[in-house]
Design an enzyme around this catalytic site. Structure first.
Site, PDB file in Angstrom:
ATOM      1  N   CYS A  99       0.524  -1.181  -0.405  1.00 25.31           N
ATOM      2  CA  CYS A  99      -0.374   0.103  -0.098  1.00 25.31           C
ATOM      3  C   CYS A  99       1.333   1.240   0.401  1.00 25.31           C
ATOM      4  CB  CYS A  99      -1.393  -0.339   1.329  1.00 25.31           C
ATOM      5  SG  CYS A  99      -0.324   0.779   2.839  1.00 25.31           S
ATOM      6  N   GLU A 100       1.091   2.266  -0.674  1.00 22.37           N
ATOM      7  CA  GLU A 100       0.913   2.980  -0.634  1.00 22.37           C
ATOM      8  C   GLU A 100       1.064   4.278   0.462  1.00 22.37           C
ATOM      9  OE1 GLU A 100      -0.404   4.894  -4.491  1.00 22.37           O
ATOM     10  OE2 GLU A 100      -1.414   6.077  -3.577  1.00 22.37           O
ATOM     11  N   HIS A 101       0.064   4.241   1.358  1.00 23.69           N
ATOM     12  CA  HIS A 101       0.319   4.864   2.411  1.00 23.69           C
ATOM     13  C   HIS A 101       0.849   4.224   3.141  1.00 23.69           C
ATOM     14  CE1 HIS A 101      -4.276   5.173   0.282  1.00 23.69           C
ATOM     15  NE2 HIS A 101      -3.337   6.292   0.186  1.00 23.69           N
ATOM     16  N   HIS A 102       1.388   2.669   3.892  1.00 22.36           N
ATOM     17  CA  HIS A 102       2.275   2.213   4.620  1.00 22.36           C
ATOM     18  C   HIS A 102       3.595   1.822   4.488  1.00 22.36           C
ATOM     19  CE1 HIS A 102      -2.098   3.739   5.900  1.00 22.36           C
ATOM     20  NE2 HIS A 102      -1.461   3.637   7.491  1.00 22.36           N
ATOM     21  N   GLN A 140      -5.495  -0.690  -4.011  1.00 20.48           N
ATOM     22  CA  GLN A 140      -6.179  -1.776  -5.020  1.00 20.48           C
ATOM     23  C   GLN A 140      -6.718  -1.310  -5.642  1.00 20.48           C
ATOM     24  OE1 GLN A 140      -7.919  -4.827  -2.225  1.00 20.48           O
ATOM     25  NE2 GLN A 140      -9.462  -5.321  -3.615  1.00 20.48           N
ATOM     26  N   HIS A 168      -5.625  -6.413   3.543  1.00 18.34           N
ATOM     27  CA  HIS A 168      -4.373  -5.242   3.709  1.00 18.34           C
ATOM     28  C   HIS A 168      -4.153  -5.440   4.977  1.00 18.34           C
ATOM     29  CE1 HIS A 168      -5.393  -2.584   0.531  1.00 18.34           C
ATOM     30  NE2 HIS A 168      -6.290  -3.802   0.170  1.00 18.34           N
ATOM     31  N   CYS A 170      -1.864  -3.365   6.625  1.00 16.38           N
ATOM     32  CA  CYS A 170      -2.380  -2.547   7.076  1.00 16.38           C
ATOM     33  C   CYS A 170      -3.556  -1.908   8.457  1.00 16.38           C
ATOM     34  CB  CYS A 170      -1.711  -0.994   6.693  1.00 16.38           C
ATOM     35  SG  CYS A 170      -3.080  -0.379   5.360  1.00 16.38           S
TER      36      CYS A 170
END
Ligand SMILES: [Zn+2]
Length: 210
Positions: A99-102, A140, A168, A170
Protein backbone atom coordinates in the site's frame (compact mmCIF):
# COMPACT_ATOMS: atom_id res chain seq x y z
CA UNK A 1 -8.33 6.14 -27.51
CA UNK A 2 -11.59 4.86 -26.04
CA UNK A 3 -13.60 6.89 -23.55
CA UNK A 4 -12.77 4.39 -20.82
CA UNK A 5 -9.03 4.80 -21.32
CA UNK A 6 -9.45 8.57 -21.46
CA UNK A 7 -11.45 8.63 -18.24
CA UNK A 8 -8.85 6.47 -16.49
CA UNK A 9 -5.80 8.03 -18.05
CA UNK A 10 -4.77 10.27 -15.13
CA UNK A 11 -4.46 7.12 -13.05
CA UNK A 12 -3.07 4.97 -15.85
CA UNK A 13 0.15 6.90 -15.79
CA UNK A 14 1.53 6.18 -12.34
CA UNK A 15 4.66 7.68 -10.88
CA UNK A 16 6.37 4.65 -12.38
CA UNK A 17 6.10 5.98 -15.92
CA UNK A 18 7.58 9.33 -15.07
CA UNK A 19 11.35 9.65 -14.86
CA UNK A 20 12.35 9.38 -11.20
CA UNK A 21 15.71 10.44 -9.86
CA UNK A 22 16.75 7.24 -8.10
CA UNK A 23 19.21 7.35 -5.19
CA UNK A 24 22.34 5.21 -5.15
CA UNK A 25 22.29 1.81 -3.43
CA UNK A 26 24.45 3.33 -0.65
CA UNK A 27 21.87 6.08 -0.07
CA UNK A 28 19.06 3.49 0.02
CA UNK A 29 20.95 1.39 2.57
CA UNK A 30 21.63 4.47 4.72
CA UNK A 31 17.90 5.23 4.68
CA UNK A 32 17.13 1.71 5.94
CA UNK A 33 19.67 2.19 8.78
CA UNK A 34 17.82 5.40 9.70
CA UNK A 35 14.48 3.56 9.80
CA UNK A 36 15.96 0.81 12.00
CA UNK A 37 17.12 3.50 14.43
CA UNK A 38 13.65 5.12 14.16
CA UNK A 39 12.14 1.76 15.17
CA UNK A 40 14.42 1.79 18.23
CA UNK A 41 17.17 -0.67 17.35
CA UNK A 42 20.86 -0.55 16.61
CA UNK A 43 21.68 -1.03 12.92
CA UNK A 44 25.26 -1.96 13.86
CA UNK A 45 24.37 -5.04 15.91
CA UNK A 46 25.23 -8.34 14.31
CA UNK A 47 21.73 -9.49 13.34
CA UNK A 48 20.95 -6.19 11.64
CA UNK A 49 24.33 -5.51 10.08
CA UNK A 50 23.46 -6.82 6.60
CA UNK A 51 19.77 -5.95 6.79
CA UNK A 52 20.00 -2.65 4.85
CA UNK A 53 21.68 -4.51 1.97
CA UNK A 54 18.98 -7.20 2.02
CA UNK A 55 16.15 -4.65 2.24
CA UNK A 56 17.54 -2.67 -0.72
CA UNK A 57 17.70 -5.91 -2.71
CA UNK A 58 14.19 -6.96 -1.63
CA UNK A 59 12.87 -3.53 -2.70
CA UNK A 60 14.17 -4.22 -6.22
CA UNK A 61 11.98 -7.32 -6.28
CA UNK A 62 8.92 -5.86 -4.50
CA UNK A 63 8.92 -2.89 -6.85
CA UNK A 64 10.17 -4.45 -10.11
CA UNK A 65 6.92 -3.28 -11.74
CA UNK A 66 8.42 0.19 -12.11
CA UNK A 67 10.74 -1.27 -14.74
CA UNK A 68 7.95 -3.08 -16.61
CA UNK A 69 5.62 -1.73 -19.25
CA UNK A 70 2.12 -3.19 -19.75
CA UNK A 71 2.57 -2.61 -23.48
CA UNK A 72 5.37 -5.21 -23.60
CA UNK A 73 3.20 -7.72 -21.75
CA UNK A 74 0.15 -7.37 -24.03
CA UNK A 75 1.93 -6.86 -27.35
CA UNK A 76 1.44 -10.38 -28.74
CA UNK A 77 -2.12 -11.07 -29.85
CA UNK A 78 -3.11 -14.43 -31.30
CA UNK A 79 -5.68 -13.78 -34.03
CA UNK A 80 -6.16 -17.43 -35.07
CA UNK A 81 -8.89 -18.45 -32.66
CA UNK A 82 -11.46 -19.65 -35.23
CA UNK A 83 -13.67 -16.67 -34.54
CA UNK A 84 -13.80 -17.23 -30.77
CA UNK A 85 -15.29 -14.07 -29.31
CA UNK A 86 -16.93 -15.26 -26.10
CA UNK A 87 -15.71 -14.56 -22.61
CA UNK A 88 -12.10 -15.28 -21.61
CA UNK A 89 -11.68 -15.37 -17.85
CA UNK A 90 -8.59 -15.97 -15.76
CA UNK A 91 -9.46 -16.14 -12.11
CA UNK A 92 -7.56 -16.61 -8.87
CA UNK A 93 -4.39 -14.86 -10.00
CA UNK A 94 -2.45 -14.46 -6.75
CA UNK A 95 -0.56 -11.22 -6.14
CA UNK A 96 1.41 -9.37 -3.49
CA UNK A 97 1.55 -5.59 -3.44
CA UNK A 98 2.37 -2.76 -1.03
CA UNK A 99 0.00 0.00 0.00
CA UNK A 100 1.27 3.41 -0.94
CA UNK A 101 0.12 4.92 2.35
CA UNK A 102 2.13 2.74 4.75
CA UNK A 103 4.48 0.62 2.57
CA UNK A 104 2.83 -2.41 4.16
CA UNK A 105 1.77 -5.46 2.11
CA UNK A 106 -1.67 -6.15 0.79
CA UNK A 107 -2.27 -9.40 -1.04
CA UNK A 108 -4.98 -11.52 -2.53
CA UNK A 109 -6.46 -12.64 -5.83
CA UNK A 110 -7.21 -10.89 -9.10
CA UNK A 111 -9.82 -12.07 -11.61
CA UNK A 112 -9.77 -10.70 -15.16
CA UNK A 113 -12.25 -11.30 -18.00
CA UNK A 114 -12.62 -9.84 -21.46
CA UNK A 115 -14.54 -10.32 -24.68
CA UNK A 116 -11.92 -10.46 -27.46
CA UNK A 117 -12.32 -8.71 -30.79
CA UNK A 118 -9.03 -8.88 -32.68
CA UNK A 119 -7.66 -11.98 -30.96
CA UNK A 120 -6.53 -13.23 -27.59
CA UNK A 121 -3.39 -12.88 -25.50
CA UNK A 122 -1.54 -15.77 -23.90
CA UNK A 123 -3.27 -16.61 -20.63
CA UNK A 124 -0.09 -16.19 -18.61
CA UNK A 125 0.09 -12.59 -19.86
CA UNK A 126 -2.87 -11.63 -17.69
CA UNK A 127 -0.99 -12.85 -14.63
CA UNK A 128 2.06 -10.90 -15.84
CA UNK A 129 -0.09 -7.78 -16.24
CA UNK A 130 -1.20 -8.07 -12.62
CA UNK A 131 2.47 -8.29 -11.58
CA UNK A 132 3.38 -5.13 -13.52
CA UNK A 133 0.98 -3.13 -11.36
CA UNK A 134 1.16 -5.13 -8.11
CA UNK A 135 4.93 -4.64 -7.89
CA UNK A 136 4.60 -0.93 -7.35
CA UNK A 137 3.36 1.24 -4.49
CA UNK A 138 -0.36 0.95 -4.91
CA UNK A 139 -3.88 1.33 -3.76
CA UNK A 140 -6.18 -1.56 -4.58
CA UNK A 141 -8.57 0.81 -6.33
CA UNK A 142 -5.87 2.26 -8.59
CA UNK A 143 -4.49 -1.16 -9.44
CA UNK A 144 -7.96 -2.40 -10.43
CA UNK A 145 -8.47 0.61 -12.71
CA UNK A 146 -4.99 0.35 -14.22
CA UNK A 147 -5.41 -3.31 -15.17
CA UNK A 148 -8.77 -2.57 -16.82
CA UNK A 149 -7.36 0.46 -18.65
CA UNK A 150 -4.33 -1.47 -19.97
CA UNK A 151 -6.62 -4.26 -21.24
CA UNK A 152 -8.81 -1.65 -22.94
CA UNK A 153 -5.91 0.16 -24.49
CA UNK A 154 -3.91 -2.76 -25.87
CA UNK A 155 -6.57 -5.43 -26.63
CA UNK A 156 -9.50 -3.21 -27.64
CA UNK A 157 -11.97 -5.83 -26.38
CA UNK A 158 -15.77 -5.57 -26.33
CA UNK A 159 -15.49 -5.28 -22.59
CA UNK A 160 -13.25 -5.89 -19.60
CA UNK A 161 -14.09 -7.00 -16.06
CA UNK A 162 -11.53 -6.85 -13.28
CA UNK A 163 -12.15 -7.87 -9.69
CA UNK A 164 -9.57 -7.82 -6.92
CA UNK A 165 -10.02 -9.30 -3.46
CA UNK A 166 -7.31 -8.49 -0.93
CA UNK A 167 -6.35 -8.35 2.72
CA UNK A 168 -4.50 -5.20 3.74
CA UNK A 169 -1.88 -5.73 6.43
CA UNK A 170 -2.09 -2.04 7.31
CA UNK A 171 -5.66 -2.78 8.43
CA UNK A 172 -4.79 -6.08 10.12
CA UNK A 173 -1.59 -5.03 11.92
CA UNK A 174 -2.17 -1.40 12.79
CA UNK A 175 -4.96 1.16 13.06
CA UNK A 176 -8.29 -0.59 13.46
CA UNK A 177 -6.64 -4.08 13.56
CA UNK A 178 -9.33 -5.98 11.75
CA UNK A 179 -7.60 -9.21 10.75
CA UNK A 180 -9.26 -11.14 7.95
CA UNK A 181 -11.30 -8.23 6.57
CA UNK A 182 -11.32 -8.48 2.78
CA UNK A 183 -11.50 -5.51 0.44
CA UNK A 184 -13.21 -6.09 -2.90
CA UNK A 185 -12.90 -3.79 -5.90
CA UNK A 186 -14.32 -4.11 -9.42
CA UNK A 187 -13.96 -2.21 -12.66
CA UNK A 188 -16.20 -2.91 -15.65
CA UNK A 189 -15.96 -1.53 -19.17
CA UNK A 190 -17.90 -1.94 -22.43
CA UNK A 191 -20.13 -5.03 -22.56
CA UNK A 192 -19.61 -5.54 -18.82
CA UNK A 193 -21.54 -2.36 -18.06
CA UNK A 194 -24.59 -4.59 -18.63
CA UNK A 195 -25.66 -5.91 -15.18
CA UNK A 196 -26.39 -9.35 -16.72
CA UNK A 197 -22.77 -9.53 -17.90
CA UNK A 198 -21.57 -8.58 -14.44
CA UNK A 199 -23.64 -11.42 -12.98
CA UNK A 200 -22.15 -13.83 -15.52
CA UNK A 201 -18.63 -12.67 -14.60
CA UNK A 202 -19.23 -12.94 -10.86
CA UNK A 203 -20.87 -16.37 -11.26
CA UNK A 204 -17.88 -17.64 -13.26
CA UNK A 205 -15.47 -16.23 -10.68
CA UNK A 206 -17.33 -17.86 -7.79
CA UNK A 207 -18.45 -21.15 -9.31
CA UNK A 208 -16.49 -21.63 -12.51
CA UNK A 209 -19.55 -22.18 -14.68
CA UNK A 210 -22.02 -19.76 -16.26
ZN1 LIG B 1 -1.99 1.20 4.13
Amino acid sequence: MSDVVKSLSPRLIPAADKPIDRPSREEAEAAVRTLIRWAGDDPQREGLHDTPKRVAKAFKEFYSGYDDDPKDVLNKIFAEVEGYDDIVLVRDIPFYSHCEHHLVPFYGMAHIAYYPTKGVVGLSKLARLVEVYARRLQTQETMTAQIAAAMEQYLEPRGVAVMIEAEHMCMSMRGVQKAGAMTLTTQFTGAFNDPAEQVRFLTLVRHGKA
